[in-house]
Design an enzyme around this catalytic site. Sequence first.
Site, PDB file in Angstrom:
ATOM      1  N   ASN A 157      13.742   7.526  -9.653  1.00  0.00           N
ATOM      2  CA  ASN A 157      13.910   6.806  -8.392  1.00  0.00           C
ATOM      3  C   ASN A 157      12.781   5.839  -8.078  1.00  0.00           C
ATOM      4  OD1 ASN A 157      12.677   9.579  -8.101  1.00  0.00           O
ATOM      5  ND2 ASN A 157      12.136   8.767  -6.091  1.00  0.00           N
ATOM      6  N   VAL A 193       6.182   2.707  -2.871  1.00  0.00           N
ATOM      7  CA  VAL A 193       6.937   1.714  -3.648  1.00  0.00           C
ATOM      8  C   VAL A 193       6.065   0.501  -3.944  1.00  0.00           C
ATOM      9  CG1 VAL A 193       8.950   0.187  -3.656  1.00  0.00           C
ATOM     10  CG2 VAL A 193       9.144   2.503  -2.727  1.00  0.00           C
ATOM     11  N   THR A 199       0.806  -1.230   0.000  1.00  0.00           N
ATOM     12  CA  THR A 199       0.000   0.000   0.000  1.00  0.00           C
ATOM     13  C   THR A 199       0.835   1.274   0.000  1.00  0.00           C
ATOM     14  OG1 THR A 199      -0.178  -0.079   2.415  1.00  0.00           O
ATOM     15  CG2 THR A 199      -1.946  -1.124   1.142  1.00  0.00           C
ATOM     16  N   HIS A 213      15.733  11.577  -9.673  1.00  0.00           N
ATOM     17  CA  HIS A 213      16.955  12.037  -9.012  1.00  0.00           C
ATOM     18  C   HIS A 213      17.944  12.558 -10.064  1.00  0.00           C
ATOM     19  CE1 HIS A 213      15.373  10.591  -5.398  1.00  0.00           C
ATOM     20  NE2 HIS A 213      16.116   9.523  -5.177  1.00  0.00           N
ATOM     21  N   GLY A 216      11.544  10.114  -3.056  1.00  0.00           N
ATOM     22  CA  GLY A 216      12.578   9.251  -2.498  1.00  0.00           C
ATOM     23  C   GLY A 216      12.530   9.164  -0.990  1.00  0.00           C
ATOM     24  N   ARG A 233      -3.272  -2.044   9.956  1.00  0.00           N
ATOM     25  CA  ARG A 233      -4.377  -1.116   9.679  1.00  0.00           C
ATOM     26  C   ARG A 233      -4.965  -1.307   8.276  1.00  0.00           C
ATOM     27  NH1 ARG A 233       0.212   2.134   9.729  1.00  0.00           N
ATOM     28  NH2 ARG A 233       0.723   3.134   7.745  1.00  0.00           N
ATOM     29  N   CYS A 274      18.316   4.053  -4.439  1.00  0.00           N
ATOM     30  CA  CYS A 274      17.894   4.614  -5.729  1.00  0.00           C
ATOM     31  C   CYS A 274      18.854   5.689  -6.243  1.00  0.00           C
ATOM     32  CB  CYS A 274      16.476   5.170  -5.636  1.00  0.00           C
ATOM     33  SG  CYS A 274      16.197   6.338  -4.291  1.00  0.00           S
TER      34      CYS A 274
END
Length: 358
Positions: A336, A13, A10, A249, A186, A37, A155
């Site tokens: 990233n 990433v 969730t 990045h 990031g 949760r 990354c």
Amino acid sequence: MLKVAVIGATGAVGQEFVVALNKHRWFQLTQVAASERSAGKKYVDAIRDPSSGILRWHNREEVPEYVRNMVVSRVEDIKPENFDLIFTALESDDAKVIEPKFARTTPVISTAAAFRYEADVPILIPGINDEQVDLLNVQKKNRGWKGFIAPLPNCTTTGLAITLKPILDKYGIEKVFMTSMQALSGAGRSPGVIALDIMDNVIPYIPKEEEKVQVEAKKILGSMGKESITPADFRVSCTCTRVPVLDGHTESVFVETEKPAEAEDVKKEMLKFSRNVSIKALPTAPKEYIMVHDDPTRPQPRIDREINDGMTTVVGRLRKDTAFDNGIKYVLLSHNEKMGSAKGAVLLAELLKDKKIL
């Protein structure tokens, strides 16, 4: 089709994993897990803010239909033996505990730093250090696991290592100096970066980031021995900063080479490496692994980060450096959240399947 699970599905990433695995030819996402949760909720409900009901969906694409009604499991309820591969998007402290439990029976590809620096763990970037996948068999033997843990690099390291590889192979490297201008994404959502801290501002320090890049770049570009990696023999110094950019990045890189290197020749080497990169036939591999701009105003995050769906490392301002007897300097841009994270992890899984490690 290999059955896969995503742990931490969730978060920002984890959401990228969900998108990257949508309609994949080789991998079928059959279970997602997250915190207490979120457990028991449909995925589309688990990514809503509990107070406002607003969908906290990070990706520009819609939530894929295949996962919307998938019920989120607790991490504790995942049975790793039911999967061919597990992707994890966890904080390092959680990864230290959870990933070894999974790896006893099942391969794990991780975005966390928890195991990157252990002697029997390679830090793999497909196309850059493919030969180091052999260390995964050493890891399995050492630890008595049926699976393994294969972490991605930080990354910030990804784009740097990709651009240094053709330079190292052709000219050798003595020193690398790098300053990063890193995107807000990031930092993740928790703890993330407070809007009032980053607006109209540059934050000149990211905890532990510089140390990670300096160690990881040398390990990735090192040489594979019988049972370990010998780090590359050059020095790396960097300054990592956070800037008010959503994704992508940017890095300013200075390289002292062992042999004389002209900018135009380095460009040719980068493009030749890109054309011949080992992973070009894999499903998630980009059309251009490295792209080099002649336009001095590129790369720019807003314009260049989504090239080839964020899987291309974009280079610009490639020129001779005047501080070194032998040296060049350039600016790079790496996404990233794509090549540097979930989609890069899926590309790594494709490499391991191709090499029959999975």
